[in-house]
Design an enzyme around this catalytic site. Structure first.
Site, PDB file in Angstrom:
ATOM      1  N   THR A 196       0.847  -1.194   0.000  1.00  0.00           N
ATOM      2  CA  THR A 196       0.000   0.000   0.000  1.00  0.00           C
ATOM      3  C   THR A 196       0.878   1.238   0.000  1.00  0.00           C
ATOM      4  O   THR A 196       1.822   1.335   0.787  1.00  0.00           O
ATOM      5  CB  THR A 196      -0.899   0.042   1.255  1.00  0.00           C
ATOM      6  OG1 THR A 196      -0.082  -0.167   2.406  1.00  0.00           O
ATOM      7  CG2 THR A 196      -2.009  -0.971   1.201  1.00  0.00           C
TER       8      THR A 196
ATOM      9  N   ASN B 164       1.414   4.829   1.042  1.00  0.00           N
ATOM     10  CA  ASN B 164       0.856   5.608   2.152  1.00  0.00           C
ATOM     11  C   ASN B 164       0.995   7.096   1.873  1.00  0.00           C
ATOM     12  O   ASN B 164       2.086   7.565   1.576  1.00  0.00           O
ATOM     13  CB  ASN B 164       1.615   5.341   3.456  1.00  0.00           C
ATOM     14  CG  ASN B 164       1.683   3.865   3.770  1.00  0.00           C
ATOM     15  OD1 ASN B 164       1.364   3.039   2.915  1.00  0.00           O
ATOM     16  ND2 ASN B 164       2.097   3.542   4.962  1.00  0.00           N
TER      17      ASN B 164
ATOM     18  N   GLU C  78      -4.059   4.685   2.954  1.00  0.00           N
ATOM     19  CA  GLU C  78      -3.265   3.580   2.413  1.00  0.00           C
ATOM     20  C   GLU C  78      -3.935   3.123   1.121  1.00  0.00           C
ATOM     21  O   GLU C  78      -5.111   2.755   1.132  1.00  0.00           O
ATOM     22  CB  GLU C  78      -3.252   2.404   3.389  1.00  0.00           C
ATOM     23  CG  GLU C  78      -2.948   2.807   4.818  1.00  0.00           C
ATOM     24  CD  GLU C  78      -1.714   2.141   5.365  1.00  0.00           C
ATOM     25  OE1 GLU C  78      -1.002   1.479   4.581  1.00  0.00           O
ATOM     26  OE2 GLU C  78      -1.466   2.291   6.558  1.00  0.00           O
TER      27      GLU C  78
HETATM   28  C1  FMN Z   1      -8.572  -1.730   1.099  1.00  0.00           C
HETATM   29  C2  FMN Z   1      -7.989  -1.612   2.441  1.00  0.00           C
HETATM   30  C3  FMN Z   1      -8.798  -1.811   3.556  1.00  0.00           C
HETATM   31  C4  FMN Z   1      -8.277  -1.711   4.833  1.00  0.00           C
HETATM   32  N1  FMN Z   1      -9.090  -1.907   5.909  1.00  0.00           N
HETATM   33  C5  FMN Z   1      -8.569  -1.828   7.138  1.00  0.00           C
HETATM   34  C6  FMN Z   1      -9.374  -2.033   8.271  1.00  0.00           C
HETATM   35  O1  FMN Z   1     -10.583  -2.264   8.199  1.00  0.00           O
HETATM   36  N2  FMN Z   1      -8.794  -1.973   9.473  1.00  0.00           N
HETATM   37  C7  FMN Z   1      -7.467  -1.718   9.629  1.00  0.00           C
HETATM   38  O2  FMN Z   1      -6.999  -1.689  10.748  1.00  0.00           O
HETATM   39  N3  FMN Z   1      -6.690  -1.498   8.588  1.00  0.00           N
HETATM   40  C8  FMN Z   1      -7.195  -1.542   7.348  1.00  0.00           C
HETATM   41  N4  FMN Z   1      -6.408  -1.324   6.272  1.00  0.00           N
HETATM   42  C9  FMN Z   1      -5.062  -0.819   6.469  1.00  0.00           C
HETATM   43  C10 FMN Z   1      -4.055  -1.887   6.582  1.00  0.00           C
HETATM   44  O3  FMN Z   1      -4.044  -2.291   7.899  1.00  0.00           O
HETATM   45  C11 FMN Z   1      -2.773  -1.233   6.173  1.00  0.00           C
HETATM   46  O4  FMN Z   1      -2.811  -1.101   4.816  1.00  0.00           O
HETATM   47  C12 FMN Z   1      -1.615  -2.006   6.625  1.00  0.00           C
HETATM   48  O5  FMN Z   1      -1.293  -1.521   7.889  1.00  0.00           O
HETATM   49  C13 FMN Z   1      -0.466  -1.806   5.744  1.00  0.00           C
HETATM   50  O6  FMN Z   1       0.271  -2.973   5.827  1.00  0.00           O
HETATM   51  P1  FMN Z   1       1.731  -3.078   5.246  1.00  0.00           P
HETATM   52  O7  FMN Z   1       2.575  -2.319   6.197  1.00  0.00           O
HETATM   53  O8  FMN Z   1       2.013  -4.524   5.183  1.00  0.00           O
HETATM   54  O9  FMN Z   1       1.662  -2.433   3.899  1.00  0.00           O
HETATM   55  C14 FMN Z   1      -6.905  -1.411   4.985  1.00  0.00           C
HETATM   56  C15 FMN Z   1      -6.095  -1.222   3.859  1.00  0.00           C
HETATM   57  C16 FMN Z   1      -6.623  -1.328   2.604  1.00  0.00           C
HETATM   58  C17 FMN Z   1      -5.751  -1.118   1.422  1.00  0.00           C
HETATM   59  N1  ADP Z   2      -0.061  -2.787  -5.897  1.00  0.00           N
HETATM   60  C1  ADP Z   2       0.618  -1.866  -5.181  1.00  0.00           C
HETATM   61  N2  ADP Z   2      -0.039  -0.887  -4.552  1.00  0.00           N
HETATM   62  C2  ADP Z   2       0.615   0.018  -3.828  1.00  0.00           C
HETATM   63  N3  ADP Z   2       1.929   0.022  -3.684  1.00  0.00           N
HETATM   64  C3  ADP Z   2       2.662  -0.929  -4.287  1.00  0.00           C
HETATM   65  C4  ADP Z   2       2.008  -1.913  -5.053  1.00  0.00           C
HETATM   66  N4  ADP Z   2       2.953  -2.731  -5.535  1.00  0.00           N
HETATM   67  C5  ADP Z   2       4.108  -2.285  -5.077  1.00  0.00           C
HETATM   68  N5  ADP Z   2       3.969  -1.190  -4.333  1.00  0.00           N
HETATM   69  C6  ADP Z   2       5.080  -0.498  -3.714  1.00  0.00           C
HETATM   70  O1  ADP Z   2       5.119  -0.978  -2.388  1.00  0.00           O
HETATM   71  C7  ADP Z   2       5.192   0.107  -1.486  1.00  0.00           C
HETATM   72  C8  ADP Z   2       4.477  -0.200  -0.256  1.00  0.00           C
HETATM   73  O2  ADP Z   2       5.006  -1.347   0.313  1.00  0.00           O
HETATM   74  P1  ADP Z   2       4.502  -1.774   1.737  1.00  0.00           P
HETATM   75  O3  ADP Z   2       5.225  -3.009   2.093  1.00  0.00           O
HETATM   76  O4  ADP Z   2       3.036  -1.793   1.772  1.00  0.00           O
HETATM   77  O5  ADP Z   2       4.850  -0.550   2.613  1.00  0.00           O
HETATM   78  P2  ADP Z   2       6.111  -0.172   3.392  1.00  0.00           P
HETATM   79  O6  ADP Z   2       6.524   1.060   2.689  1.00  0.00           O
HETATM   80  O7  ADP Z   2       5.541   0.080   4.734  1.00  0.00           O
HETATM   81  O8  ADP Z   2       7.061  -1.298   3.303  1.00  0.00           O
HETATM   82  C9  ADP Z   2       4.576   1.259  -2.206  1.00  0.00           C
HETATM   83  O9  ADP Z   2       5.050   2.505  -1.762  1.00  0.00           O
HETATM   84  C10 ADP Z   2       4.971   0.987  -3.609  1.00  0.00           C
HETATM   85  O10 ADP Z   2       6.234   1.522  -3.855  1.00  0.00           O
END
Ligand code: FMN
Ligand code: ADP
Length: 900
Positions: free
Chosen positions: A711, A713, A789
């Site tokens: 995601t 951010n 996100e």
């Molecule tokens: C479509 C979508 C729905 C989400 N819904 C929730 C939610 O209901 N509750 C929540 O705590 N986080 C929600 N999140 C946020 C995720 O917890 C967040 O993207 C996550 O912390 C990022 O994980 P990463 O660090 O692995 O990218 C949602 C994210 C997305 C993209």
């Molecule tokens: N489908 C996708 N959607 C959003 N970001 C993506 C996707 N594929 C790759 N990325 C890349 O991954 C990054 C996010 O990785 P993620 O593991 O969620 O976050 P973190 O930055 O906390 O490690 C984005 O900033 C982007 O560069």
């Protein structure tokens, strides 16, 4: 053998000192001067000895006259005073199937209240039948809580334990988690919880045969049975029951009849000729209350909602969050809160819930957006509100009924007897003998308790009982209007007494029909497979010809499919006189309202189906009414409880229903995305389009459980420019600055343009891609700053990696990590991203596990993709030119998206 027993035995056999025996036909009477004189028992002038309330054990055994005093004269005389205690009363015939403990000596209180002691014997059979979790909150009784042997109410420490009762440990009911199939199966509370299993529906011929010929309107299918003045028609003797009135006998005599009716089932059944539960070999099998089964005091006035209604919600010092399994799969999410949290509701069309406060970040670095038309000025309603009681929505219409008017208007008792008559008739008609016998057994098992509680009621009590009922219902009406969760309230007969709008949306059953104010033309009895019942089948609900003219309230059993009805009654038998704070959490299949006309449609037509509720202006809301329209059944989770009245008689059944649309409905083909995955076409949130451009930050090392769903951010401070962006999960479209990131349309991949490399010409048009995003505090992570996100998805023309359920894919041998299903691009850190938000999907929730959150995000992706395929949105993702005369607005927005 204990000494006392020996003594009792001895005394029972020792007749040598029958100094006061009546058996010889004479009694000893002391004369004024203290001399004994014998007088014949037949002598009418002889002084009568006051009859003892209960003989002592020894006298009882010896069939000798005893007194009320303990030790009694006879035992004193025999030196057995230490062993003199009340004898055990012989069970009345009608109580033969009552558990032994029920009539134990000294049991002045109804037997079902003695569970605590029995529990300590490890005698507890409740909920060990492996069928259903009947949950009770932590017992307030110290005996119960310290009881290690209590296997079926282990203290629940699961993080997802929730309650409707904000701060009262003693009054939790909707306790939790177990609304979710996930926790259901894993929870220590319900280790062997089994989801409803489909069992074959009775064949049409079988059922038709069951129908009494001419069982039509006004005709008495059961002939003389329905003459309530004929005690012989019940399988117990009214006179022997010592009823102060005949009411209790009549009412529950109906249940006796059902047991009797069960008697004509095949001999293989354990039930005796009268379906008596006492004959079964395994008391657990049918849930007969065993000693220890009933665990609560009837005096405890705790219940599902009542305190919540009367008390204020907590004041927000501890903002609770909804802790859910998986939104789509776990319908109970909106019921579930953490123990210390205020209730949340899944608001459907009620604009009464305050949205969570949005915080703004002090550092605003987001690009000013010249096109920003202040999206979402009208702040959308957030469905995970922090409710206070005063913010509960109560209809703006003044209530027509004043509570005090109830006391004047109720002049007659409610005719439960006739309610049971109708229920019996309905059950007889709809179910096969095998199924009937299960229901009958369940109901028969609570008969003794019912008799015990209704025994002394007189007409005034019965009127008072109805007043209590109406008064309680009055409270619930407010609650139902406010809570936003499909809710239904029934009398103990199962007759619907109140229903919420959401329940009607979900099932298509209109309130007027459910309450018996309009004719019930439903023909859907959930017949086997996806077949709708045909009107010729005869087990349908328009029940009595002419009924339309004089409709009566619908029974809960008419709203459930066969297996659900059976499970319901088996659970009801456990809870009706059981733990007054207990609740049942289970899954069920609700039957959609379907008329003959509907079922004759060649192809189920959603529009017409939904027409039942559309007149009320609720069709289309949240897409709930679309659920189950194909086979007429909606798979749900439900949580219900029984509220008892001051006489300790079950008064109300309150049921909250939540629907599931997740992987429990297996999708056979990869592409099969349930209809319900679309967001409603008339978006209840009225999301205004938001345009947000921002620079993706550099990677920030995270020290949290990684979801593994990439995601992008938006930096928290970047959100400051968009204070009106409300929390929630949304869908929309995005572009990435082609100078920094080149998306390869053909391969659905991309390539980062590293610094130093020749930047792509900015004339290169950025590809517009679908996206799903969450705005808020990520309750699962308990973030303190608001963030956005964004997860970018592949173009709609490419296959969706998230189209099959993660659990399904792992079942089918896919060993990959579940997050491999999410679309991954090469990193595009520090590229500018333009985001156009188009629609709302759901609120943000807290989750019981990472997997549950991941599964919901997967479904969010599918909802988003499905929604973006709508006509209104296809222009955004179209490959062709931005300049389309027919779509000026979209063209302009596409240009904005591509402008870097
Ligand atoms: C479509 C979508 C729905 C989400 N819904 C929730 C939610 O209901 N509750 C929540 O705590 N986080 C929600 N999140 C946020 C995720 O917890 C967040 O993207 C996550 O912390 C990022 O994980 P990463 O660090 O692995 O990218 C949602 C994210 C997305 C993209
Ligand atoms: N489908 C996708 N959607 C959003 N970001 C993506 C996707 N594929 C790759 N990325 C890349 O991954 C990054 C996010 O990785 P993620 O593991 O969620 O976050 P973190 O930055 O906390 O490690 C984005 O900033 C982007 O560069």
């Amino acid at each position: 053998m204990p000494e006392t027993d020996k003594d009792e035995l001895r005394s029972a056999t020792d007749h040598s000192d029958h100094d006061s025996g009546e058996r010889n036909g004479s009694v000893d009477v002391k004369t004024e001067n203290g001399q004994k004189s014998a007088s014949s028992s037949k002598d009418p002038s002889r002084p009568r000895r006051k009859k003892a309330r209960r003989a002592c054990f020894a006298c009882q055994r010896a069939h000798l006259t005893c007194g009320d005093e303990r030790p009694c004269q006879r035992c004193i005389k025999r030196g057995l005073q230490d062993a003199c205690h009340d004898g055990v009363r012989k069970k009345a015939k009608y109580l033969h199937d009552a558990p032994d403990g029920a009539l134990a000596p000294g049991a002045g209180t109804p037997f079902y209240n003695q569970g605590t002691a029995a529990q300590s014997n490890g005698n507890n059979t409740f909920a060990q039948d492996g069928n259903t979790a009947i949950k009770t909150p932590q017992a307030s009784s110290s005996t119960a809580t310290t009881n290690n042997n209590n296997k079926f109410y282990p203290p629940s420490t699961t993080p997802y334990t929730t309650t409707f009762e904000p701060n009262q440990a003693s009054s939790q009911v909707l306790t939790d988690s177990t609304m979710n199939p996930g926790p259901f199966t894993n929870s220590p509370v319900s280790p062997t919880f089994s989801m409803s299993t489909a069992s074959a529906m009775p064949s049409i011929s079988q059922q038709t045969n069951e129908m009494a010929p001419g069982s039509g309107a006004g005709q008495n299918t059961f002939g003389a049975f329905f003459d309530p003045s004929d005690p012989a028609l019940f399988n117990f003797d009214l006179a022997s029951m010592n009823f102060g009135n005949r009411y209790g006998a009549l009412e529950f005599g109906m249940l006796g009849h059902m047991a009797t009716g069960a008697g004509d089932t095949p001999p293989s059944d354990n039930g005796g000729p009268r379906g008596s539960i006492s004959q079964r070999s395994n008391s657990q099998q049918f849930g007969t209350p065993a000693p220890g089964t009933f665990t609560d005091s009837p005096n405890q006035q705790t219940f599902m909602f009542n305190d919540s209604i009367l008390n204020e919600w907590p004041n927000g010092q501890n903002p609770g969050r909804v802790s859910v399994g998986s939104l789509y799969g776990q319908a109970g999410m909106h019921l579930l809160q953490q123990q210390d949290a205020p209730p949340h509701a899944f608001a459907i069309g009620s604009n009464n819930f305050a949205s969570s406060p949005s915080t703004t970040s002090p550092h605003a670095t987001v690009h000013a957006n010249p096109y920003d038309d202040s999206p979402m000025k009208a702040k959308p309603v957030i469905s995970t509100p922090h409710l206070r009681h005063q913010s509960l929505y109560t209809s703006s219409k003044r209530r027509t009924r004043e509570p005090s008017s109830i006391y004047e208007s109720v002049k007659e008792p409610y005719s439960y007897t006739s309610g049971f008559h109708k229920l019996t008739a309905f059950i007889q008609r709809r179910f096969t003998p095998q199924k009937r016998v299960r229901i009958a057994k369940a109901l028969a098992s609570i008969r003794p308790s019912f008799i015990a509680t209704t025994k002394t009621l007189n007409q005034d009590d019965l009127i008072f009982m109805e007043k209590c009922f109406q008064r309680t219902l009055w409270e619930y009406e407010d609650f139902i209007n406010a809570c936003g969760t499909p809710t239904i309230v029934c009398r103990r007969t199962g007759e619907v007494a109140a229903v919420g709008k959401e329940f009607s949306i979900l099932t298509g059953w209109k309130k007027e029909v459910l309450l018996g104010k309009e004719a019930n033309l439903n023909v859907n009895t959930g017949g086997g497979g996806s077949q709708m019942d045909t009107p010729s089948r005869g087990s349908l609900t328009p029940r009595y010809p002419g009924q339309e003219a004089n409709p009566s309230a619908v029974f809960l059993a008419e709203l459930l499919d066969d297996d659900s009805v059976i499970e319901f009654y088996e659970d009801f038998a456990r809870l009706a006189f059981g733990d007054s704070r207990g609740s049942v959490m289970n899954t069920c299949k609700l039957l959609k309202y379907k008329t003959k006309e509907d079922s004759e449609l060649v192809k189920p037509d959603e529009g017409r189906w939904n027409a039942h509720v559309s007149k009320g202006g609720i069709v289309g809301e949240a897409g709930m009414n679309r659920l189950g329209f194909k086979d007429g059944r909606v798979e749900c989770s439900y949580c219900w409880t029984v509220k008892r009245d001051v006489f300790d008689i079950p008064m109300l059944i309150v049921m909250n229903v939540s629907f599931s649309i997740s992987n429990k409905t297996p999708s056979k083909t990869k592409k099969c995305v349930p209809m319900a995955l679309e967001t409603p076409s008339r978006d209840p949130r009225q999301v205004r389009k938001s345009r947000i451009p921002f620079d993706c930050p550099d990677r920030i090392p995270a020290n949290k459980i990684q979801l593994g769903i990439p995601t992008a951010n938006i930096p928290p401070d970047g959100l400051a420019a968009y204070p009106s962006l409300a929390e929630g999960v949304y869908y929309g479209v995005v572009t990435l600055d082609p100078a920094k990131f080149v998306y390869n349309k053909d391969e659905s991949t991309g390539q980062s343009v590293t610094s130093g490399a020749a930047a792509t010409s900015s004339s290169e048009k950025a590809t517009i891609l679908p996206a799903v995003l969450s705005i808020g505090y990520n309750p699962f992570y308990k973030n303190e700053v608001k963030s956005i996100e964004i997860h970018i998805m592949p173009p709609l023309s490419s296959p969706s990696p998230t189209s099959i359920s993660i659990s399904n894919s792992s079942k089918s041998g896919n060993e990959n990590n579940d997050t491999d299903q999410f679309y991954k691009l090469p990193d595009f850190y520090s590229a500018t991203l333009n985001l156009l938000i188009l629609g709302y999907i759901r609120p943000e929730y807290d989750y019981v596990s990472r997997d549950a959150l991941v599964e919901d995000i997967r479904l969010d992706c599918e909802v988003a993709r499905k929604s973006l395929q709508r006509d209104a949105y296809v222009r955004y993702l179209a490959e062709d030119d931005d300049d389309d005369d027919d779509h000026v607005k979209e063209g302009e927005e596409r240009r904005w998206l591509r402008k870097f």
